[in-house]
Scaffold this active site. Structure first.
Site, PDB file in Angstrom:
ATOM      1  N   GLU A 144       0.863  -1.287   0.087  1.00 53.94           N
ATOM      2  CA  GLU A 144      -0.036  -0.064   0.158  1.00 53.94           C
ATOM      3  C   GLU A 144       0.816   1.430   0.028  1.00 53.94           C
ATOM      4  OE1 GLU A 144      -2.218   1.695  -1.093  1.00 53.94           O
ATOM      5  OE2 GLU A 144      -3.892   0.797  -0.453  1.00 53.94           O
TER       6      GLU A 144
ATOM      7  N   ASP B 257      -6.968   0.300  -3.454  1.00 53.72           N
ATOM      8  CA  ASP B 257      -7.891   1.237  -3.540  1.00 53.72           C
ATOM      9  C   ASP B 257      -8.972   1.079  -4.874  1.00 53.72           C
ATOM     10  OD1 ASP B 257      -6.214   1.833  -5.698  1.00 53.72           O
ATOM     11  OD2 ASP B 257      -5.690   4.035  -4.637  1.00 53.72           O
TER      12      ASP B 257
HETATM   13  O1  AHR Z   1       0.619   0.472  -3.229  1.00 51.67           O
HETATM   14  C1  AHR Z   1       0.388   0.745  -4.640  1.00 51.67           C
HETATM   15  C2  AHR Z   1      -1.250   1.345  -4.901  1.00 51.67           C
HETATM   16  O2  AHR Z   1      -1.290   2.456  -4.161  1.00 51.67           O
HETATM   17  C3  AHR Z   1      -2.215   0.400  -3.996  1.00 51.67           C
HETATM   18  O3  AHR Z   1      -2.397  -0.615  -4.642  1.00 51.67           O
HETATM   19  C4  AHR Z   1      -3.222   1.619  -4.085  1.00 51.67           C
HETATM   20  O4  AHR Z   1      -4.254   1.239  -3.166  1.00 51.67           O
HETATM   21  C5  AHR Z   1      -2.601   2.791  -3.929  1.00 51.67           C
HETATM   22  O5  AHR Z   1      -3.170   3.762  -5.111  1.00 51.67           O
END
Ligand code: AHR
Ligand code: AHR
Ligand code: AHR
Length: 503
Positions: free
Chosen positions: A222, A298
Site C-alpha cells: 500500500e 483502492d
Molecule cells: O501501493 C500501490 C497502490 O497505491 C495500491 O495498490 C493502491 O491502493 C494505491 O493507489
C-alpha cells in the site's frame, strides 16, 4: 481429505503424487485460507466448483468443476455452455472452505468502468492453456477488470503471518496500477502504508522496481510496491521472461520475502528475504484481510495480467513448503494452446471482412483515412474503395499466436483500437500499439460455418470487431457503451471472410 499425518507419511515414502498445493501448505503448518483457480483443484480431494461463468445469450450461469477430484477444470462444459454466445467469469470460488469467493470488484477509491462503478468481469476464453494436456482457462484481466472479497474469513490481519503464491502469464503485464493478488483493504480505499500485502506483477516504476526493464514480481504493501527492503531499486529482483510464472510473497512480524520462478520447470529463487521496509508504516503491518485480484487496494484498475491459480495461507510457510508447492505446480504441466478457432487465416494473404447482419450484408469493413467504417463494396467499386476494403494478414504484433491486419493501400498502418473505437493508424512500435493491434479470430459467434469469424481483441477479450451505425468498434456484449448494445450483437460481430478485393 488426507489427514496431516497420512500426508506426511506418504510424502516421506515418496509415493504421494497427487497432493495439491493446499495439502502441501497444510502439512507444512500454514494451511490455505483462500484457494482460487479456474484451471484446477488445489486440494487432492477437492471436487467442488472452481468458478462460475455467465453467458450473454440469457444471463444464466453454470459452475465449472474439476474433471475428477483434485483434477483439471472441465473446460469442455464451459465450451458447450458458451457455444454461439459470449461468457464471462462471474465467481472464482474459494476451495479452502473459508467461503472466500472472489466476485466482481465494487467501486472504491477509484470507480470501475461499469455504470454502477463496479469493475468488469473477465472473458471466460481470454486465457486458454493446457495442464497435462487438458484444456483449461485462466483469468485474463484487462484494464478495468477486477475481483474482490471485502468480507474474507481467516486471512491475516494486523501483523499476523501469511503466505501466498500465484501462477501468472509472464508475458501479460503493464506499468499501470496494479495487477495484484493478495491481502488488501476491506473498504476498497487506500487506508495507508502497511494496509496491504499482495503479490504485484508488472513493469511499474512508480514505486519500487528491479533490475532490467521488467516485468517484476514485487509486493504491494500500500502506497508502495516494494522489490526489497528499501524503496526504489532492488537489483536482486530480476526481470521475468517466463511464459508461466510462479510468484510468492510472505510476511510475518519484521520479516517478509519475495520468491519466484518458472512455473513450468525448476525451483523458486529468493529475490528478497529480510526485515520489513524501514519506511514509516510498514513495521508493524496493518493488514486488513480483504482479497483482491487484478486491481490495487483502492480499486486502481489500470493494470493487466493473467491469473491461473493462487492461494493465501494462515501462517508463514517455510521455503521448503514452497519448494514442494512449486514442484506440484511444475508437475501440473502448464502449457500454451491455440488462442484462435474456426477458419484459418494465412499470414501474408489479403482478406476482406463482410458484415453479416441482415440488411447490411453488402457492406465491408473499410478505412476512410484513419476512420474505420462499413461501406457497400463490390468488384465494380473503384480501385480505391476495393483497396480500402482489403487487409493483409500479419502475425500478431502483440502476440504471435494471433494476428494483425495491415492496410493494403497504406503499408505500415494497422487496424487498432483506442478507447474501444477501431482506427487505421501507422504503427509506432510501442507495446501499447502492438497489443491494441492484435486480434484473435474465433469461430463466428452467429455462424459457425466455414468462412465466418468473430475477431476478438487480444488485450480486451470480451470485445470483438463490431459495426454499429456503420462504424467500427471493439464491443462487448451488453457493456456500458452505446456500441456495446446486446441487440443484434452476435450478428454485428460475425464477419464473412473472403479473399481481399485487392492485394
Ligand atoms: O501501493 C500501490 C497502490 O497505491 C495500491 O495498490 C493502491 O491502493 C494505491 O493507489
Ligand atoms: O481501446 C481501449 C484502450 O484505449 C487501448 O488499449 C488504449 O490504447 C486506449 O487508451
Ligand atoms: O452498423 C449497422 C447497425 O447499427 C447494427 O447492425 C446495429 O447494431 C446498429 O444499430
Amino acid at each position: 481429505m488426507l489427514s496431516r499425518r497420512n500426508l506426511l507419511g506418504l510424502v516421506a515414502t515418496g509415493t504421494l503424487v497427487s497432493a495439491g498445493p493446499c495439502d502441501i501448505y497444510a502439512s507444512g503448518g500454514a494451511p490455505c485460507v483462500a484457494a482460487h483457480s479456474t484451471t484446477r483443484a488445489l486440494y487432492s480431494a477437492y471436487s467442488g466448483p472452481l468458478y462460475q461463468v455467465i453467458r450473454g445469450s440469457d444471463s444464466t450461469t453454470i459452475d465449472i468443476s474439476p474433471l475428477t477430484a483434485g483434477g483439471v477444470a472441465n473446460a469442455a462444459a464451459q465450451d458447450t455452455f458458451c457455444a454461439s454466445t459470449t461468457c464471462l467469469i462471474s465467481i472464482i470460488y474459494d476451495q479452502s472452505g473459508s467461503g472466500n469467493d472472489l466476485t466482481r470488484a465494487p467501486p472504491g477509491g477509484f470507480d470501475g468502468p461499469e455504470a454502477n462503478g463496479y469493475d468488469n468481469l473477465a472473458s471466460a476464453i481470454g486465457a486458454p492453456v493446457t495442464l497435462n494436456g487438458n484444456k483449461a482457462y485462466g483469468v485474463f484481466v484487462s484494464p478495468g477488470t477486477g475481483y474482490r472479497n471485502n468480507e474474507a474469513n481467516g486471512t491475516a490481519t494486523g501483523d499476523e503471518p501469511e503466505g501466498m503464491y500465484a501462477v501468472l502469464d509472464g508475458t501479460h503485464y503493464n506499468d499501470a496500477c496494479c495487477f495484484d493478488y493478495g491481502n488488501a483493504e476491506t473498504s476498497s480505499t487506500d487506508t495507508g502504508a502497511g494496509h496491504m500485502e499482495a503479490i504485484y506483477y508488472g513493469n511499474s516504476t512508480t514505486w519500487g522496481y528491479g533490475s532490467g526493464s521488467g516485468p517484476w514480481v514485487m509486493a504491494d504493501l500500500e502506497n508502495n510496491l516494494f522489490s526489497g527492503q528499501a524503496e526504489g531499486l532492488n537489483s536482486a529482483d530480476p526481470s521475468i521472461s517466463y511464459r508461466f510464472v510462479t510468484a510468492a510473497v510472505k510476511g510475518e512480524p519484521n520479516q517478509w520475502a519475495i520468491r519466484a520462478g518458472n512455473a513450468a520447470s525448476g525451483a523458486l529463487s529468493t529475490f528478497y528475504s529480510g526485515a520489513r521496509p524501514t519506511v514509516t508504516g510498514y513495521n508493524p503491518m496493518s493488514k486488513e484481510g480483504a482479497i483482491i485480484l487484478g486491481i490495487g487496494g483502492d480499486n486502481s484498475n489500470g493494470a493487466q495480467g493473467t491469473f491461473y491459480e493462487g492461494v493465501m495461507t494462515s501462517g508463514y510457510p517455510s521455503d521448503a513448503t514452497e519448494a514442494s508447492v512449486q514442484a506440484n505446480i511444475v508437475a501440473a504441466k502448464y502449457a500454451t494452446t491455440s488462442l484462435t478457432s474456426g477458419s484459418a487465416l494465412t499470414v501474408g494473404s489479403s482478406i476482406s471482412f463482410r458484415a453479416t447482419t441482415t440488411g447490411y450484408t453488402t457492406r465491408y469493413l473499410v478505412h476512410s483515412g484513419t476512420s474505420v467504417v462499413t461501406e457497400v463494396v463490390s468488384s465494380s467499386s473503384s480501385t480505391t474503395l476495393q483497396e480500402q476494403a482489403s487487409w493483409t494478414v500479419r502475425t500478431g504484433l502483440g502476440n504471435s499466436a494471433c494476428f494483425s491486419f495491415e492496410s493494403v493501400d497504406t503499408p505500415g498502418s494497422y487496424l487498432r483500437h483506442s478507447d474501444f473505437v477501431l482506427y487505421l493508424n501507422a504503427s509506432d512500435g510501442t507495446k501499447q500499439f502492438n497489443e491494441d493491434a492484435t486480434f484473435c479470430p474465433q469461430t463466428g459467434i452467429n455462424n459457425s460455418g466455414s468462412g465466418y469469424l468473430s475477431i476478438r481483441s487480444w488485450n480486451y477479450p470480451t470485445r470483438y470487431f463490431r459495426h454499429y451505425d456503420d462504424a467500427l468498434y471493439i464491443a462487448s456484449n451488453g457493456g456500458v457503451h452505446t456500441f456495446d448494445s446486446a441487440t443484434s450483437f452476435n450478428a454485428d460481430v460475425t464477419w464473412a471472410i473472403s479473399t481481399g478485393f485487392a492485394s
